[in-house]
Design a protein around this motif. Structure first.
Motif, PDB file in Angstrom:
ATOM      1  N   CYS A  18       2.984  10.756   4.965  1.00  0.00           N
ATOM      2  CA  CYS A  18       3.026  11.393   6.278  1.00  0.00           C
ATOM      3  C   CYS A  18       3.352  12.869   6.063  1.00  0.00           C
ATOM      4  O   CYS A  18       4.499  13.223   5.782  1.00  0.00           O
ATOM      5  CB  CYS A  18       4.082  10.736   7.161  1.00  0.00           C
ATOM      6  SG  CYS A  18       3.761   8.998   7.530  1.00  0.00           S
ATOM      7  N   PHE A  48       7.849   2.371   9.976  1.00  0.00           N
ATOM      8  CA  PHE A  48       7.463   1.634   8.772  1.00  0.00           C
ATOM      9  C   PHE A  48       8.606   0.846   8.136  1.00  0.00           C
ATOM     10  O   PHE A  48       8.355   0.061   7.213  1.00  0.00           O
ATOM     11  CB  PHE A  48       6.883   2.601   7.737  1.00  0.00           C
ATOM     12  CG  PHE A  48       5.566   3.208   8.130  1.00  0.00           C
ATOM     13  CD1 PHE A  48       4.477   2.406   8.441  1.00  0.00           C
ATOM     14  CD2 PHE A  48       5.413   4.590   8.208  1.00  0.00           C
ATOM     15  CE1 PHE A  48       3.260   2.950   8.818  1.00  0.00           C
ATOM     16  CE2 PHE A  48       4.205   5.145   8.573  1.00  0.00           C
ATOM     17  CZ  PHE A  48       3.123   4.342   8.882  1.00  0.00           C
ATOM     18  N   ILE A  61       4.193  -2.132   2.565  1.00  0.00           N
ATOM     19  CA  ILE A  61       4.122  -0.761   2.062  1.00  0.00           C
ATOM     20  C   ILE A  61       5.097  -0.617   0.903  1.00  0.00           C
ATOM     21  O   ILE A  61       6.284  -0.947   1.023  1.00  0.00           O
ATOM     22  CB  ILE A  61       4.443   0.246   3.184  1.00  0.00           C
ATOM     23  CG1 ILE A  61       3.376   0.156   4.278  1.00  0.00           C
ATOM     24  CG2 ILE A  61       4.540   1.670   2.632  1.00  0.00           C
ATOM     25  CD1 ILE A  61       3.738   0.878   5.547  1.00  0.00           C
ATOM     26  N   VAL A  82       1.610   5.183   1.652  1.00  0.00           N
ATOM     27  CA  VAL A  82       1.485   5.970   2.880  1.00  0.00           C
ATOM     28  C   VAL A  82       2.115   7.336   2.646  1.00  0.00           C
ATOM     29  O   VAL A  82       3.223   7.434   2.110  1.00  0.00           O
ATOM     30  CB  VAL A  82       2.178   5.287   4.075  1.00  0.00           C
ATOM     31  CG1 VAL A  82       2.078   6.168   5.328  1.00  0.00           C
ATOM     32  CG2 VAL A  82       1.583   3.909   4.342  1.00  0.00           C
ATOM     33  N   TYR A 128      -2.889   5.626   2.678  1.00  0.00           N
ATOM     34  CA  TYR A 128      -3.039   6.233   3.996  1.00  0.00           C
ATOM     35  C   TYR A 128      -2.462   7.643   3.958  1.00  0.00           C
ATOM     36  O   TYR A 128      -1.318   7.850   3.542  1.00  0.00           O
ATOM     37  CB  TYR A 128      -2.310   5.418   5.056  1.00  0.00           C
ATOM     38  CG  TYR A 128      -2.937   4.085   5.375  1.00  0.00           C
ATOM     39  CD1 TYR A 128      -3.852   3.958   6.422  1.00  0.00           C
ATOM     40  CD2 TYR A 128      -2.617   2.947   4.648  1.00  0.00           C
ATOM     41  CE1 TYR A 128      -4.423   2.731   6.741  1.00  0.00           C
ATOM     42  CE2 TYR A 128      -3.187   1.716   4.950  1.00  0.00           C
ATOM     43  CZ  TYR A 128      -4.089   1.616   6.004  1.00  0.00           C
ATOM     44  OH  TYR A 128      -4.653   0.399   6.300  1.00  0.00           O
ATOM     45  N   LEU A 137      -1.681  10.748   6.427  1.00  0.00           N
ATOM     46  CA  LEU A 137      -1.556  11.140   7.833  1.00  0.00           C
ATOM     47  C   LEU A 137      -1.068  12.576   7.949  1.00  0.00           C
ATOM     48  O   LEU A 137      -0.077  12.959   7.307  1.00  0.00           O
ATOM     49  CB  LEU A 137      -0.571  10.228   8.568  1.00  0.00           C
ATOM     50  CG  LEU A 137      -0.982   8.792   8.876  1.00  0.00           C
ATOM     51  CD1 LEU A 137      -0.988   7.930   7.623  1.00  0.00           C
ATOM     52  CD2 LEU A 137      -0.038   8.165   9.911  1.00  0.00           C
ATOM     53  N   LYS A 175      -4.610   0.532  -0.781  1.00  0.00           N
ATOM     54  CA  LYS A 175      -5.005   1.592   0.137  1.00  0.00           C
ATOM     55  C   LYS A 175      -3.951   2.699   0.110  1.00  0.00           C
ATOM     56  O   LYS A 175      -2.762   2.436  -0.062  1.00  0.00           O
ATOM     57  CB  LYS A 175      -5.149   1.050   1.564  1.00  0.00           C
ATOM     58  CG  LYS A 175      -6.374   0.179   1.770  1.00  0.00           C
ATOM     59  CD  LYS A 175      -6.542  -0.194   3.230  1.00  0.00           C
ATOM     60  CE  LYS A 175      -7.819  -1.002   3.435  1.00  0.00           C
ATOM     61  NZ  LYS A 175      -7.998  -1.396   4.861  1.00  0.00           N
ATOM     62  N   GLU A 208      -2.534   3.651  13.217  1.00  0.00           N
ATOM     63  CA  GLU A 208      -3.736   3.598  12.392  1.00  0.00           C
ATOM     64  C   GLU A 208      -3.463   2.978  11.022  1.00  0.00           C
ATOM     65  O   GLU A 208      -4.396   2.614  10.314  1.00  0.00           O
ATOM     66  CB  GLU A 208      -4.299   5.009  12.198  1.00  0.00           C
ATOM     67  CG  GLU A 208      -4.762   5.676  13.483  1.00  0.00           C
ATOM     68  CD  GLU A 208      -5.906   4.927  14.139  1.00  0.00           C
ATOM     69  OE1 GLU A 208      -6.873   4.581  13.422  1.00  0.00           O
ATOM     70  OE2 GLU A 208      -5.837   4.683  15.353  1.00  0.00           O
ATOM     71  N   VAL A 209      -2.194   2.893  10.647  1.00  0.00           N
ATOM     72  CA  VAL A 209      -1.847   2.264   9.367  1.00  0.00           C
ATOM     73  C   VAL A 209      -1.750   0.765   9.601  1.00  0.00           C
ATOM     74  O   VAL A 209      -0.844   0.283  10.285  1.00  0.00           O
ATOM     75  CB  VAL A 209      -0.513   2.815   8.821  1.00  0.00           C
ATOM     76  CG1 VAL A 209      -0.143   2.105   7.517  1.00  0.00           C
ATOM     77  CG2 VAL A 209      -0.615   4.318   8.602  1.00  0.00           C
ATOM     78  N   LYS A 210      -2.685   0.013   9.036  1.00  0.00           N
ATOM     79  CA  LYS A 210      -2.789  -1.417   9.311  1.00  0.00           C
ATOM     80  C   LYS A 210      -2.053  -2.283   8.287  1.00  0.00           C
ATOM     81  O   LYS A 210      -1.915  -3.487   8.502  1.00  0.00           O
ATOM     82  CB  LYS A 210      -4.263  -1.829   9.346  1.00  0.00           C
ATOM     83  CG  LYS A 210      -5.115  -1.028  10.333  1.00  0.00           C
ATOM     84  CD  LYS A 210      -4.586  -1.133  11.766  1.00  0.00           C
ATOM     85  CE  LYS A 210      -5.491  -0.367  12.736  1.00  0.00           C
ATOM     86  NZ  LYS A 210      -4.959  -0.415  14.118  1.00  0.00           N
ATOM     87  N   SER A 211      -1.596  -1.700   7.219  1.00  0.00           N
ATOM     88  CA  SER A 211      -0.963  -2.475   6.146  1.00  0.00           C
ATOM     89  C   SER A 211       0.328  -3.131   6.629  1.00  0.00           C
ATOM     90  O   SER A 211       1.150  -2.496   7.294  1.00  0.00           O
ATOM     91  CB  SER A 211      -0.652  -1.584   4.951  1.00  0.00           C
ATOM     92  OG  SER A 211      -1.827  -1.008   4.442  1.00  0.00           O
ATOM     93  N   ASP A 225       0.833  -1.195   0.000  1.00  0.00           N
ATOM     94  CA  ASP A 225       0.000   0.000   0.000  1.00  0.00           C
ATOM     95  C   ASP A 225       0.870   1.250   0.000  1.00  0.00           C
ATOM     96  O   ASP A 225       2.100   1.183   0.057  1.00  0.00           O
ATOM     97  CB  ASP A 225      -0.924  -0.016   1.220  1.00  0.00           C
ATOM     98  CG  ASP A 225      -1.991  -1.101   1.123  1.00  0.00           C
ATOM     99  OD1 ASP A 225      -2.476  -1.352  -0.004  1.00  0.00           O
ATOM    100  OD2 ASP A 225      -2.337  -1.695   2.154  1.00  0.00           O
TER     101      ASP A 225
END
Length: 258
Positions: A89, A205, A185, A87, A114, A116, A112, A179-182, A85
């Motif tokens: 930030c 991560f 990445i 992400v 994400y 943040l 997904k 909150e990032v469930k993956s 996924d």
């Protein structure tokens, strides 16, 4: 905006105009002057993606981030060929992430994304003493006053409503990283204008980055952000990797194979 920064911006804009007058066709924007080929700016796919990024900030391009967005789109394209996924930030209004989703036809990817951010500027608790001395809190306050920084998440949610599998997480990093469930990445973009949360995010991560995953650091080599560069260099040395410093001010890091 501080007097020093206004002066620097004024000098930069003057240099850009002179460069353009002396060498028509030169690229002179966003801290970068180059005579090298930049025909990506005529690519219809790039233009569509860039225009979607401009839409995210209100429809008027006040940034001239063409080469920086070009790097981001390349990074996202490479990451799209790797399992995992995405992400980001440090999202603010979503310029780069919106451009990426348009470029990759996000709803077709099945991934997904994400996003943040505090969506209210820097978290003062995360700012180092060195960054405070360099004027980070004053710049933060000015960015909020001028609407360069978003001051609420509702408009951001509306901007991304056209895409599926977008998870917007409001709050300060590192508090929200869980909150990032993956578990895998492929793409990580870090742009928080402040060293501690950036290192916290990359540390959190790192073991979840897929082999070959792309990490893009927005401020790594940007003038006035030396604290972030030093912190990321320390991280890189500790993990036996190196960061490619780009003339756009960005830093590029690839997750080596295990």
């Amino acid at each position: 905006m501080s007097l020093k920064r206004k002066l620097l911006n004024g000098i930069a804009n003057t240099i850009y105009r002179i460069a353009g007058a002396l060498a028509p066709g030169v690229y002179a924007k966003d801290g970068l002057i180059s005579v090298h080929n930049h025909d990506f700016m005529r690519d219809p796919a790039f233009l569509r993606a860039y225009e979607r990024g401009v839409q995210a900030i209100g429809g008027k391009d006040e940034y001239n981030w063409h080469w920086r967005i070009h790097i981001g789109l390349w990074a996202a394209d490479m990451a799209s060929r790797i399992a995992g996924d995405f992400v980001e930030c440090g999202v603010n209004k979503g310029f780069l992430s919106s451009a990426i989703m348009r470029r990759l036809d996000w709803n077709s990817t099945g991934r997904k994304f994400y996003l943040l951010d505090t969506f209210s500027g820097l978290d003062p608790r995360q700012v180092t003493e060195a960054e405070i001395r360099a004027g980070a809190l004053e710049k933060n306050a000015e960015s909020l006053r001028s609407n360069f920084y978003v001051s609420g998440v509702d408009g951001v949610r509306a901007n991304f409503a056209e895409w599926n599998n977008v998870v917007i997480v409001a709050g300060a990093i590192p508090d929200t990283l869980g909150e990032v469930k993956s578990e895998h990445i492929a793409y990580l973009h870090i742009d928080m204008n402040c060293a501690p949360p950036e290192v916290a995010a990359l540390t959190h991560f790192w073991d979840r980055l897929s082999d070959g995953a792309v990490v893009l650091l927005d401020d790594y080599a940007y003038l006035g952000f030396g604290e972030q560069k030093r912190a990321m260099d320390d991280f890189a040395r500790a993990h036996g990797v190196s960061i490619c410093s780009l003339p756009t001010g960005q830093g590029l890091l690839l997750r080596p194979p295990r």
